[in-house]
Design a protein around this motif. Structure first.
Motif, PDB file in Angstrom:
ATOM      1  N   GLY A 102      46.773  41.217  50.106  1.00  0.00           N
ATOM      2  CA  GLY A 102      45.935  40.497  49.136  1.00  0.00           C
ATOM      3  C   GLY A 102      45.349  41.632  48.211  1.00  0.00           C
ATOM      4  O   GLY A 102      45.266  41.159  46.775  1.00  0.00           O
ATOM      5  N   ASP A 103      44.852  42.632  48.974  1.00  0.00           N
ATOM      6  CA  ASP A 103      44.244  43.738  47.979  1.00  0.00           C
ATOM      7  C   ASP A 103      45.368  44.262  47.361  1.00  0.00           C
ATOM      8  O   ASP A 103      45.063  44.429  45.849  1.00  0.00           O
ATOM      9  N   THR A 144      45.740  41.641  44.145  1.00  0.00           N
ATOM     10  CA  THR A 144      44.832  41.602  42.948  1.00  0.00           C
ATOM     11  C   THR A 144      44.931  42.733  42.401  1.00  0.00           C
ATOM     12  O   THR A 144      44.879  42.840  41.240  1.00  0.00           O
ATOM     13  N   TYR A 145      45.298  44.051  43.116  1.00  0.00           N
ATOM     14  CA  TYR A 145      45.094  45.554  42.182  1.00  0.00           C
ATOM     15  C   TYR A 145      46.525  45.381  41.447  1.00  0.00           C
ATOM     16  O   TYR A 145      46.358  45.508  39.917  1.00  0.00           O
ATOM     17  N   THR A 198      48.166  42.564  40.003  1.00  0.00           N
ATOM     18  CA  THR A 198      47.795  41.559  38.956  1.00  0.00           C
ATOM     19  C   THR A 198      46.742  42.031  38.023  1.00  0.00           C
ATOM     20  O   THR A 198      47.187  41.820  36.746  1.00  0.00           O
ATOM     21  N   GLN A 199      45.625  42.634  38.367  1.00  0.00           N
ATOM     22  CA  GLN A 199      44.520  42.843  37.474  1.00  0.00           C
ATOM     23  C   GLN A 199      45.363  44.232  36.676  1.00  0.00           C
ATOM     24  O   GLN A 199      44.939  44.132  35.416  1.00  0.00           O
ATOM     25  N   GLN A 225      34.781  46.684  39.151  1.00  0.00           N
ATOM     26  CA  GLN A 225      34.821  46.103  40.535  1.00  0.00           C
ATOM     27  C   GLN A 225      33.302  45.576  40.994  1.00  0.00           C
ATOM     28  O   GLN A 225      32.392  45.648  40.304  1.00  0.00           O
ATOM     29  N   TYR A 233      40.080  47.421  46.837  1.00  0.00           N
ATOM     30  CA  TYR A 233      40.126  47.132  45.721  1.00  0.00           C
ATOM     31  C   TYR A 233      39.429  46.014  45.401  1.00  0.00           C
ATOM     32  O   TYR A 233      39.722  44.981  45.962  1.00  0.00           O
TER      33      TYR A 233
END
Ligand SMILES: Nc1nc2c(c(=O)[nH]1)N[C@H]1C(S)=C(S)[C@@H](COP(=O)(O)O)O[C@H]1N2
Ligand SMILES: [Mo]
Length: 244
Positions: free
Chosen positions: A42-43, A46-47, A49-50, A212, A241
Motif C-alpha cells: 500500500g505504501d 501511494t508512493y 501514484t503520488q 506528507q 511514505y
C-alpha cells in the motif's frame, strides 16, 4: 443471480489486483522494498501514484496570517523529560552549544549552530499540519530550506535519501527521498509564528515536510545523514511514505 454477482465481484478484484501490479511494474521510480508485506505494498502504491500524479510540480497550499490557529503539541514535548541528558544540557544553555551535524554521502560534512543556519537564506510559510490522528492546525514556520543546507555540504551525485535522527529517538535515521528533500517547502524550521521554535514544537530545530503527514515533520532534529541507498528501519509501525 446472487452467485453471478459474487463471481463478478471476484473478477473485479482480480482485475483490480492485476492492474495494481501493472501500475507498480509500469512505474520506473524506485521505491523502498515491500517484502511482499501488504501494508508496504500500500505504501508503494501511494508512493508511485503520488509521484506519477504530482510530477514534481506541486506546492502545498499556503495560508494568510488570519488563518493561523491554535496548535496542539503532540508526541514528545521535551526530550529532556524522557531521558536525554544530552538534550537536557543543551536546553540549559539555551541551545548555544547545539550543532546540527550533516554527514554521510556529502563532500563537506558540516556542523551548524542555529546562528549558522539563520545566516543562510530563509523561508517563511503558513501551512496546514495534518496529524495521522485526525486533527489539523495552521501555523507559520520559518527556517532554512533543506535544499540550501544540502547545497552547502555538497551532496554526492549518488545521493538519494536524507535520513534524520532526533534527540527523543522518535526516529533513528527515518528518511525522505531527495524529491521531498529538495521540495521548495521542505525547511529546517527554527521559528514558529514569528518567534523562536517553542520547546514543545521541536526546539531548537524541526523539519517541515509539507508534502506528507505530520509524523514525518520530525521535531528535535539532531543529525542528518545523506545516503545513496534506502536505510531500512524495518517495521516501526508507521508507513515510510505518508503523502498528502
Ligand atoms: N522528535 C519527534 N518528532 C515528532 C513527534 C515526536 O513525538 N517526536 N511526533 C510527530 C507527530 S505524530 C506529529 S503530529 C507532529 C506534532 O508536532 P507538534 O507537537 O508541533 O504539534 O510531530 C511529529 N514529529
Ligand atoms: Mo501525528
Amino acid at each position: 443471480m446472487k452467485k453471478k454477482n459474487i463471481i463478478t465481484r471476484r473478477q473485479a478484484i482480480i482485475t483490480g489486483m492485476s492492474s495494481l501490479g501493472g501500475l507498480l511494474i509500469g512505474c520506473s521510480a524506485e521505491a523502498p522494498p515491500t517484502y511482499g508485506n501488504i501494508l508496504r505494498m500500500g505504501d508503494a502504491l501511494t508512493y508511485h501514484t503520488q509521484r506519477g500524479i504530482m510530477n514534481g510540480k506541486s506546492l502545498a497550499k499556503e495560508y494568510d496570517y488570519r488563518n493561523i490557529s491554535s496548535f496542539p503539541a503532540t508526541g514528545n514535548v521535551n526530550p529532556a523529560a524522557t531521558g536525554s541528558e544530552e538534550f537536557d544540557k543543551l536546553l540549559r544553555s539555551d541551545f548555544s552549544d547545539y550543532r546540527l551535524t550533516v554527514e554521510g554521502s556529502v563532500q563537506r560534512p558540516t556542523s551548524f549552530s542555529i546562528d549558522d543556519l539563520k545566516k543562510l537564506s530563509s523561508r517563511s510559510q503558513i501551512t496546514r499540519h495534518t496529524c495521522e490522528e485526525g486533527w489539523t492546525a495552521i501555523a507559520q514556520w520559518t527556517g532554512v530550506p533543506l535544499s540550501v543546507v544540502l547545497e552547502k555540504v555538497g551532496i554526492n551525485p549518488t545521493a538519494r535519501f536524507i535520513n534524520f535522527s532526533t534527540f527523543d529517538h522518535f526516529d533513528e535515521l527515518n528518511s525522505i527521498d531527495l524529491f521531498d528533500a529538495l521540495h521548495p517547502q521542505t525547511i529546517l524550521a527554527y521559528g514558529m509564528n514569528g518567534k523562536d521554535l517553542p520547546l514543545q514544537h521541536g526546539a531548537p530545530l524541526r523539519v517541515r515536510v509539507e508534502t506528507q503527514l505530520g509524523y514525518k515533520s520530525l521535531k528535535y532534529i539532531k543529525k542528518i545523514v545523506v545516503s545513496d541507498h534506502f536505510i531500512d528501519l524495518g517495521d516501526i509501525g508507521w508507513a515510510w511514505y505518508a503523502g498528502i
